[in-house]
Design an enzyme around this catalytic site. Structure first.
Site, PDB file in Angstrom:
ATOM      1  CB  ILE A  10     -47.160  73.073  32.282  1.00 32.41           C
ATOM      2  CG1 ILE A  10     -48.424  73.927  32.356  1.00 32.41           C
ATOM      3  CG2 ILE A  10     -45.988  73.775  32.936  1.00 32.41           C
ATOM      4  CD1 ILE A  10     -48.847  74.248  33.781  1.00 32.41           C
ATOM      5  CE  LYS A  12     -46.916  72.705  22.748  1.00 34.55           C
ATOM      6  NZ  LYS A  12     -46.080  72.456  21.558  1.00 34.55           N
ATOM      7  N   GLY A  13     -53.412  71.480  24.193  1.00 36.49           N
ATOM      8  CA  GLY A  13     -54.688  70.912  23.817  1.00 36.49           C
ATOM      9  C   GLY A  13     -54.990  71.166  22.368  1.00 36.49           C
ATOM     10  CB  SER A  14     -57.879  70.230  20.275  1.00 36.02           C
ATOM     11  OG  SER A  14     -58.918  70.687  21.123  1.00 36.02           O
ATOM     12  N   GLY A  16     -55.521  75.159  22.314  1.00 35.89           N
ATOM     13  CA  GLY A  16     -54.662  76.083  23.052  1.00 35.89           C
ATOM     14  C   GLY A  16     -53.631  75.346  23.865  1.00 35.89           C
ATOM     15  NE  ARG A  17     -48.781  78.929  24.134  1.00 35.84           N
ATOM     16  CZ  ARG A  17     -47.578  79.468  24.062  1.00 35.84           C
ATOM     17  NH1 ARG A  17     -46.495  78.703  24.182  1.00 35.84           N
ATOM     18  NH2 ARG A  17     -47.424  80.772  23.879  1.00 35.84           N
ATOM     19  CB  ALA A  18     -51.744  74.779  30.374  1.00 36.77           C
ATOM     20  CG  ASP A 130     -63.602  64.979  32.310  1.00 29.58           C
ATOM     21  OD1 ASP A 130     -63.546  63.734  32.319  1.00 29.58           O
ATOM     22  OD2 ASP A 130     -62.807  65.686  31.679  1.00 29.58           O
TER      23      ASP A 130
END
EC number: 2.7.11.1
Length: 1123
Positions: A10, A12-14, A16-18, A130
């Site tokens: 659901i 993605k990041g730099s 990893g991912r969710a 944030d």
């Protein structure tokens, strides 16, 4: 990972991912965050672990829940709660596409839950840092919306209540001013600013601070400027947003202060239903419609059928009910807008919106057969008016034969007689609530029974027109008439052409034109017409109107004087005064130049342009010049110019004589010398015979008998029979007539020495002007140059010694010429021949007695610059002028002896060295036929001495031949000067000694140079040693820096492994396991096996199933051992 089933990714990041996963034990949907900690920097790794620690500490219904975390294959996995309804940012995008805003109930319900989450983390001294719409998640639990605050990746725990953070993080749209400035740090008030930005975005569906680039966005945030909030929200909500978006953090409220507000506190604990399930009921609840509905609405709803149009009618009644509620609060603007949206057949011919609303209400009365009039007309304020409408337009309410079906079309079916079909009545009516003037209670004029009478739409009530015209400004639309001349964009009264005292302007806005014979520009113009700029104009059509401005006349005169100074057209010497004429493009077709009595243009005479002429000498007069009646301009010295001459008037002050010479080289190698002189006698002119015609064109009608030569001494002027010139003296001649002499001569090369010559010689010039003058006095000195026999010399005026010194140019002599000349002199001395019969030397003569002669040595040792002139001088015969008899025989003899000694010395050195490089010496020498006799008397002595010199210096010559070094010119020059002095004092006997000393000095210089070369070699070797040492030191430093870099990498990796293992095993178990592995020290093979087995048993008891991560602990121990 075996406990969870992966469903989908659901996010993605730099790093990893969710992943959406389902727990196998109970089927609960969760979110698994996979973070690759091995690829992170230490700072990023600590942030990931910080989120794990924070989530494990927090437990609140409005914060994302934490379940578990573990590390597997270098990745950190965090199991957390799943928000099944997305986030607020997604809802804002949906509303933007639907063009619908959130209701105040929805906004405050969400906002109160966000404040509760912030209150919880603030109580634990945690800053979110944030806070944005993407990090505020929505979750539907038991059919209700719940806010879930998440993404604590960059949150920070404050150590104390008063501590301030100092790191700039977060999304730029939600950054607070103190975060951008980063000067005094920030605290919990920074999260309040971000919360205010979120609340503003919920009300407007846009960012509070938005810009095209980051600098503009930062500027807006620092200024705190944002668009206004829509007015349909309450004042309390708008004031709250304004208080939260204060620049000074001290002026912002805290979370506790916000939750204590009455209009916020009432929403706490109230659940919010999802928007898509029951939108109509949700809207009714948010608008509080149920409390304001009356019993008449129920009776009206009985007559509405259950067709598809009923749903549309129900949605249309919602804004009507809202209009009723707003009308009770005296808000008539929203009422008018809602009535306009409900009606489809309104008449838009009238410009008053109040009349349109009343027409719509009457149309609804004619169309519908409804019992309650309030369902279609909600703005009536008098009950009697409502009753009259019911009695006249509506039949009995409970009759079963009179149903009505409301559709969206323009026609309605009413219960009428079969023969009559009613039409829609578009009759404007005005109610007392909208128009201040009282009206009659009869709503429709001319209609009493709509069921039996047919009413046409042309019937209109004239009553409301009177108050409208008295209250509202009207637009009068008239038929187009005859066009009138008016000023564009002017609201003043139009001026007709009949009035002669005013100016009627044309549609051109920038020019003011006058009508001939009817009007003129005057100071008594009308106030509606702006006065023209102050210019000198006339009203007569034949005169110049506005083309010449009095301010621009000096500029025009200067421009004309500059143009006249470069023109070559002839004009009469007695021409009349001619004023400045403006340019043609600025003049009107009928304009003529006129004199201005107030500011006349200056006379364009020769003295008016003197300050602007480019004179390059000091020959200008210091006294102010006089004006003459002629027009023209004076040219500068050395350039062609136009000038005027008037014999009877003195133009320039001749009290100070001046003289200047300009040397101008041309393309052909010749030089142009221009001189100017002025004397006291301005009327003295010399008439010459014209044997040689000048090439200067003489214009017709110009006098050509005036001479241009005005010298300082009138008695010293003399002319030759073969060289004369004729120069015109008209006002437009190409030669200036202000007493200046312009001569152009052809000089092959500049002279190298000067001498006096009083004799006169006839000479002609080779330039096209053919201007040549001669002088017999000492004031006109001659610059005599040695040239070929095919060229002639030219004479000029006398100059000062500084000018002559500047004109001397050294001559470059090649080595072959020096060798040939020295060998000729040597042969002449040895054999006994006369020098004058063998040598070909160019003699340059001679300085004037009035000028101090240059030293002999400086002339002889002059550095050469040109080889072509030297070759010419060495090949041509000796040329002497008639004035050489002024030199004494003694001076010539001494000069020749000096030159002979110098050349003999150079010959010996040249023969001995055999050098290929040219020896620098001067080719300038002076010879004479009279000096040959003195040299012949001593030829026998010189021959004997030279033979002895050869024998004595044979050994020295051999040493010079062996040496490879070339003697320096400075040494030769110094030895030459000593040789000249010895030769003058002791004759040929001193020549031997001078040559011996020069040879010894050469050897000494050679030894010194060898020593210097040895020293340079030693220095180079020392420098090489130093460079090698520096290279070794640099390599050593590089190796040390490389080792330091490796140690730094090992340190960082060891710290990462230590932190990782500590999070896996726990702090206590990590220390025990670390000490256990580190204490292992194998000695023998048998002991090693026993130790490993015992250690494995201990480790299995300590860490259990986490024994897989022992490899990271072993890597840690290895890194520490390598440091």
């Amino acid at each position: 990972m075996d406990k969870y089933e992966e469903i989908k990714t659901i996010g993605k990041g730099s790093f990893g991912r969710a992943i959406l996963v389902k727990r196998k034990s109970d089927g609960l949907l969760l979110v698994l965050k996979e973070i690759n900690v091995m690829e992170m920097q230490p700072k990023e790794r600590s942030d990931a672990m910080n989120e794990v620690n924070l989530l494990s500490m927090l437990d609140h219904e409005n914060i994302i829940g934490y379940y578990d975390s573990f590390i597997l294959n270098g990745c950190l996995y965090i199991i957390m709660e799943y928000a099944n309804a997305g986030d607020i940012n997604l809802e804002i995008k949906k509303r933007t596409l639907q063009n619908k805003t959130f209701s105040e109930f929805e906004i405050l319900s969400w906002f109160s839950q966000i404040c509760k989450a912030l209150q919880y983390i603030s109580s634990r001294n945690i800053l979110h840092r944030d806070l944005k719409t993407q990090n505020i998640f929505l979750s539907i639990v038991n059919g209700d919306y719940f806010i879930k605050l998440g993404d604590f990746g960059i949150a920070k725990i404050l150590n104390s209540e008063t501590s301030l953070a100092s790191t700039v993080l977060g999304t730029p749209y939600y950054l607070s001013p103190e975060l951008i400035q980063n000067e005094k740090g920030y605290d919990h008030k920074s999260d309040i600013w971000s919360l205010g930005c979120v609340l503003y975005e919920l009300t407007t569906l846009k960012h509070a601070f938005n810009a095209a680039n980051l600098p503009a966005l930062v500027l807006k945030i620092l200024k705190g400027t944002y668009p206004p909030i829509p007015s349909h929200y309450s004042n309390d909500l708008r004031n709250l947003i304004s208080s939260m978006l204060q620049i000074d953090p001290k002026n912002r409220p805290s979370v506790n202060d916000i939750l204590e507000l009455p209009f916020i506190n009432q929403y706490l604990g109230i659940p919010l239903k999802p928007f898509d399930s029951n939108l109509n009921e949700n809207n009714n609840d948010s608008l509080n419609i149920s409390n304001n509905s009356s019993g008449s609405n129920n009776s009206a709803s009985n007559n509405i059928s259950s067709s598809t149009e009923v749903k549309d009618q129900k949605f249309q009644n919602i804004p009507l009910a809202m209009a009723r509620n707003i009308n009770n609060n005296n808000n008539n603007n929203n009422n008018n807008n809602n009535n306009n949206n409900n009606n489809n057949n309104n008449n838009n011919n009238n410009n008053n919106n109040n009349n349109n609303n009343n027409n719509n209400n009457n149309n609804n009365n004619n169309k519908s057969n409804v019992d309650d009039v309030n369902s279609s007309s909600t703005t009536t304020t008098s009950s009697s008016i409502v009753k009259s409408k019911v009695n006249t337009t509506v039949s009995p309410p409970l009759s079963p034969k009179k149903p009505i079906t409301t559709t969206t079309t323009k026609t309605t079916s009413l219960k009428t007689t079969p023969s009559i079909k009613p039409t829609l009545v578009k009759t404007p009516t005005i109610k007392s609530s909208l128009v201040k003037t009282p009206l009659s209670k009869t709503p429709i004029s001319g209609t009493k029974n709509p069921t039996t009478s047919k009413i046409t739409p042309s019937i209109k009530t004239p009553l409301p027109k009177a108050p409208i015209s008295s209250k509202t400004p009207t637009r009068l639309v008239s038929k187009p008439t005859t066009p009138k001349i008016t000023t564009p964009k002017s609201t003043s009264t139009m001026i007709t052409p009949k009035r002669t005292t005013t100016t009627t302007t044309t549609p051109t806005p920038t020019t003011a034109t006058t009508t001939p014979k009817k009007s003129s520009l005057s100071s008594s113009s009308s106030s509606s017409v702006k006065p023209p700029p102050p210019t000198t104009t006339t009203t007569t059509p034949s005169k110049d109107r506005s083309s010449v401005n009095t301010i621009n006349k000096p500029m025009a005169s200067n421009l004309s004087s500059q143009i006249s100074s470069s023109s070559s057209s002839s004009s009469s010497s007695n021409s009349q005064f001619r004023p400045t004429t403006p340019s043609k493009e600025r003049m009107s077709p009928t304009s003529t130049s006129t004199k201005s009595p107030t500011n006349p243009s200056p006379t364009l005479s020769s003295s008016s342009s003197l300050p602007k002429s480019s004179l390059k000498s000091d020959s200008l007069c210091t006294s102010p010049p006089r004006f003459s009646n002629t027009t023209g301009s004076s040219g500068g010295i050395g350039v062609s110019g136009n000038g005027n001459s008037n014999v009877n008037s003195t133009v320039l002050n001749r009290s100070v004589s001046s003289l200047s010479i300009q040397h101008k080289p041309t393309n052909s190698g010749s030089s142009s010398i221009s001189s100017s002189s002025s004397g006291n006698n301005s009327n003295s002119n010399t008439t010459t015979n014209n044997n040689t015609t000048s090439t200067t064109p003489i214009r017709p009608g110009l006098k050509s008998t005036k001479s241009m030569l005005e010298l300082s001494t009138p008695t010293s002027i003399s002319t030759s029979n073969k060289s004369t010139t004729t120069t015109p003296t008209s006002s437009r001649s190409n030669t200036p007539s202000t007493g200046r002499l312009s001569l152009t001569t052809s000089i092959p090369r500049p002279p190298s020495s000067n001498g006096s010559n009083t004799g006169s010689s006839s000479s002609t010039t080779t330039t096209p002007t053919k201007i040549s003058t001669t002088s017999s006095s000492s004031s006109l000195n001659k610059l005599t140059t040695p040239i070929k026999s095919s060229t002639t010399t030219s004479t000029t005026a006398s100059t000062n010694s500084q000018t002559i010194k500047k004109s001397i140019t050294p001559i470059k002599v090649t080595s072959q010429q020096v060798d040939s000349t020295i060998s000729n002199i040597k042969n002449n001395i040895v054999i006994g021949n006369s020098v004058s019969t063998k040598t070909n030397i160019s003699v340059i003569s001679h300085l004037s007695p009035s000028i101090k002669p240059l030293p002999t040595q400086s002339i002889i040792t002059q550095l050469p610059t040109s080889a072509s002139t030297a070759s010419t001088a060495s090949t041509t015969n000796t040329t002497l002028t008639s004035g050489t008899n002024t030199m004494t025989t003694k001076k010539r003899t001494d000069f020749k002896l000096d030159d002979l000694g110098h050349r003999s010395k150079l010959n010996s050195v040249k023969l001995s060295s055999k050098s290929s490089s040219p020896i620098k010496t001067s080719s300038s020498s002076s010879s004479s036929s009279s000096s040959s006799s003195s040299i012949t008397d001593k030829k026998s002595i010189n021959r004997v001495k030279l033979n002895n010199l050869k024998e004595k210096n044979k050994e020295i010559i051999n040493n010079i031949k062996i040496s490879s070094t070339i003697p320096k010119p400075s040494n030769i020059n110094s030895s030459s000067s000593s040789a000249f002095s010895d030769l003058n004092s002791s004759g040929s006997s001193s020549l031997n000694n001078s040559l011996t000393s020069s040879s010894s000095s050469i050897i000494t210089n050679q030894n010194n140079q060898n020593n210097q070369n040895n020293q340079n070699n030693q220095n180079n070797q020392n420098n090489l040693k130093i460079i090698n040492e520096l290279i070794l030191q640099n390599n050593l430093n590089n190796s040390i820096s490389k080792e330091n870099l490796d140690d730094k990498r090992l340190h960082s990796r060891a710290n990462a492994l230590r932190h990782f293992c500590s999070s896996i095993f726990g702090e206590d178990k990590f220390k025990e396991t670390y000490n256990l592995l580190k204490s292992q020290s194998p000695s023998t093979s048998n002991n090693e096996i026993v130790d490993i087995a015992s250690i494995e048993n201990q480790l299995s008891q300590l860490i259990g199933d986490k024994i897989y991560y022992l490899k990271y602990l072993q890597q840690l121990i290895y890194c520490e051992s390598q440091i």
